[in-house]
Design an enzyme around this catalytic site. Structure first.
Site, PDB file in Angstrom:
ATOM      1  N   GLY A 190       0.831  -1.200   0.000  1.00 34.03           N
ATOM      2  CA  GLY A 190       0.000   0.000   0.000  1.00 34.03           C
ATOM      3  C   GLY A 190       0.863   1.246   0.000  1.00 34.03           C
ATOM      4  N   GLU A 191       0.186   2.386   0.149  1.00 38.96           N
ATOM      5  CA  GLU A 191       0.906   3.656   0.134  1.00 38.96           C
ATOM      6  C   GLU A 191       0.210   4.647   1.044  1.00 38.96           C
ATOM      7  OE1 GLU A 191       2.930   6.754  -3.081  1.00 38.96           O
ATOM      8  OE2 GLU A 191       1.700   5.060  -3.752  1.00 38.96           O
ATOM      9  N   GLY A 192       1.000   5.374   1.826  1.00 36.32           N
ATOM     10  CA  GLY A 192       0.470   6.397   2.716  1.00 36.32           C
ATOM     11  C   GLY A 192       1.102   7.738   2.438  1.00 36.32           C
ATOM     12  N   GLY A 193       1.014   8.637   3.430  1.00 42.84           N
ATOM     13  CA  GLY A 193       1.589   9.958   3.261  1.00 42.84           C
ATOM     14  C   GLY A 193       3.100   9.930   3.166  1.00 42.84           C
ATOM     15  N   LYS A 213       9.251   0.660   4.201  1.00 41.35           N
ATOM     16  CA  LYS A 213       8.598   1.907   3.786  1.00 41.35           C
ATOM     17  C   LYS A 213       9.632   2.804   3.116  1.00 41.35           C
ATOM     18  CE  LYS A 213       5.763   3.827   6.734  1.00 41.35           C
ATOM     19  NZ  LYS A 213       5.264   4.663   7.879  1.00 41.35           N
ATOM     20  N   ASP A 270      -1.490  12.383  15.050  1.00 41.28           N
ATOM     21  CA  ASP A 270      -2.133  11.802  13.862  1.00 41.28           C
ATOM     22  C   ASP A 270      -2.750  10.449  14.201  1.00 41.28           C
ATOM     23  OD1 ASP A 270      -2.962  11.926  11.236  1.00 41.28           O
ATOM     24  OD2 ASP A 270      -1.143  11.015  10.435  1.00 41.28           O
TER      25      ASP A 270
END
Length: 494
Positions: free
Chosen positions: A83-86, A111, A206
């Site tokens: 997946g991909e995040g900020g 990551k 967050d």
């Protein structure tokens, strides 16, 4: 997704110092991890690796090379993409026990920092320094990092169940049972409590469902500390910083003023607890405007036991403790209060969740089951549509054929019957008409001939006028006969 709501100059203003030679002004502010922001902000610093080694002295973090990480992830193969995040894309990998002495064989998540993404070098450094020094069962374990030229990578323990967000909202996922949801909330609160009550308090900033990872036993662990900040020191009541966070989770006072406190994290926790209760996202643009924001829609019903059933996740199928649900809803309501001072601290939240978690008296007896299709939803939908459309076409063609055949048969039969009936009616009508005509003719002739035999005198008597009657009366009187008129007068003539 991380959003930067605003960046006012008066909120974030680091101290400025001038060099003795007056050549330039540099900004310098101590971070909660010991390194200056000057060092953290300069990704090309030649002393960066040395600074990290000194700051992380005594930690068990491993420093990987770019070549080693390529081997671990099979050159960042797309088949290993998670997946991909900020921060950037995440790939699954596997560390062989032969890769490095003292490093056990295990699956990992790697990551990779996206230099054009929402987070950058500063967040990378914060993550390394934070997880390099902080250890807790409810914080994700950082195994090592890579800081080689422009490459910035982080290596974590692999979490097989993914994020809480995917478990709650992914369409094909099994619904989480009530007890599992409470355990996740409790363990996430424990991780947050560890940060708030550390020797140097840390504000997570967050806290959201996508940053809560789950291992194979559904143990919750907090991840992604790139936005973490030092808590207020001494007599300070808050930390002033630029507003960053995720829409739907950030506390209202933080969005409006940039004032960050531990109660800001408590508000975000209340949003996640509400997601666990309702099974809905904090913000869902697919819903109507009234239900788009979860907090605005659900908050009025949290304190009303009669309305609580309206917001509970229907996928739970009523397999939950009503008493526990009411207490959890009340706790969420308290965490979501507008005024930060009226919200409970995180230690109180942990204590309440402990009591709710242990309360199982009124949970309905039975095994929690939820039936899902064996095929992915898209395949099931396409197959269903194909199967539905095929009988529909066959039925339509067959119906048209049968209808046309029946129509022709009915039409032929109707025409035959109509023609036959028409002929019969015509013949019968002609016969009846001819018979009636003859009878009428004969009757008319008989009636015409009969009146001619009546005498003329009778006709004259029957049809005489008043003048004729008076004349006859005078004649009668003259001849001496009794007159009807005289008789009516009461006298007779002799």
């Amino acid at each position: 997704m991380v959003l930067c709501f605003q960046d006012p100059d008066n909120i974030y203003s680091p101290k400025k110092t001038k060099k003795d030679d007056g050549e330039r002004v540099i900004t310098k502010q101590k971070s909660f991890l010991g390194l200056s922001i000057l060092d953290i902000s300069n990704p090309s610093s030649t002393t960066l690796s040395e600074d990290l080694s000194i700051s992380l002295a005594g930690s068990d973090l491993h420093v990987f090379t770019q070549a080693e990480l390529r081997v671990i992830t099979q050159s960042f193969s797309s088949s290993n993409f998670l997946g991909e995040g900020g921060f950037g894309p995440v790939h699954k990998g596997f560390i062989d026990d032969k890769l490095r002495p003292g490093l056990k064989a295990q699956p990992v998540a790697v990551k990779l920092l996206d230099l054009d993404g929402l987070q950058g070098h500063r967040e990378f450094m914060t993550e390394v320094m934070c997880l390099g020094k902080l250890k807790h069962p409810n914080l994700v374990k950082l195994i090592g990092y890579c800081c080689e030229e422009a490459h910035r990578l982080l290596v974590y323990e692999f979490m097989p169940r993914g994020s809480l967000e995917s478990q709650l909202f992914r369409r094909c996922s099994l619904p989480l049972p009530w007890t599992t949801r409470l355990n996740i909330a409790y363990e996430a609160a424990k991780g947050l409590q560890f940060l708030h009550e550390a020797e140097k308090p840390i504000i997570y900033r967050d806290f959201k469902a996508s940053n809560i990872l789950l291992d194979s036993d559904y143990t919750a662990k907090l991840s992604d500390f790139g936005l973490a900040k030092d808590g207020p020191q001494g007599d300070d009541t808050h930390v002033s910083t630029r507003v960053m966070g995720t829409q739907g989770y950030a506390a209202p006072e933080y969005i409006m003023t940039g004032h960050l406190t531990a109660k800001s994290d408590v508000y975000s926790f209340g949003v996640v607890l509400l997601e666990l209760l309702t099974g809905r996202k904090s913000v869902d643009i697919a819903r109507s405007s009234r239900k788009e924001t979860l907090v605005e829609w659900a908050r009025p019903m949290l304190n009303d036991a009669r309305k609580l059933g309206r917001i509970m996740d229907p996928r739970l199928e009523d397999q939950y403790s009503e008493t526990g649900a009411r207490k959890a809803a009340t706790l969420a309501y308290q965490c979501l209060r507008y005024r930060p001072k009226t919200r409970p601290d995180i230690s109180t939240v942990v204590s309440v969740l402990q009591d709710i978690k242990d309360y199982k008296d009124d949970i309905p007896i039975g095994i929690f089951t939820y039936t899902v299709p064996t095929k992915p939803r898209r395949e099931v939908k396409e197959t269903s549509l194909q199967n539905f459309d095929k009988p529909r076409r066959e039925t339509k063609v067959t119906s048209l054929q049968n209808f046309d055949k029946t129509r022709r048969e009915v039409k032929d039969t109707s025409l035959q019957n109509f023609d036959k009936t028409r002929r019969e009616v015509k013949e019968t009508s002609l016969q009846n008409f001819d018979k009636t005509r003859r009878e009428v003719k004969e009757t008319s002739l008989q009636n015409f001939d009969k009146p001619r035999n009546v005498s003329t005198t009778d006709n004259h008597q029957k049809f005489r006028s008043p003048a004729h009657t008076a004349r006859n009366h005078r004649i009668t009187l003259r001849n001496g006969y009794n007159s009807p008129m005289r008789n009516e007068a009461g006298g007779e003539r002799y």
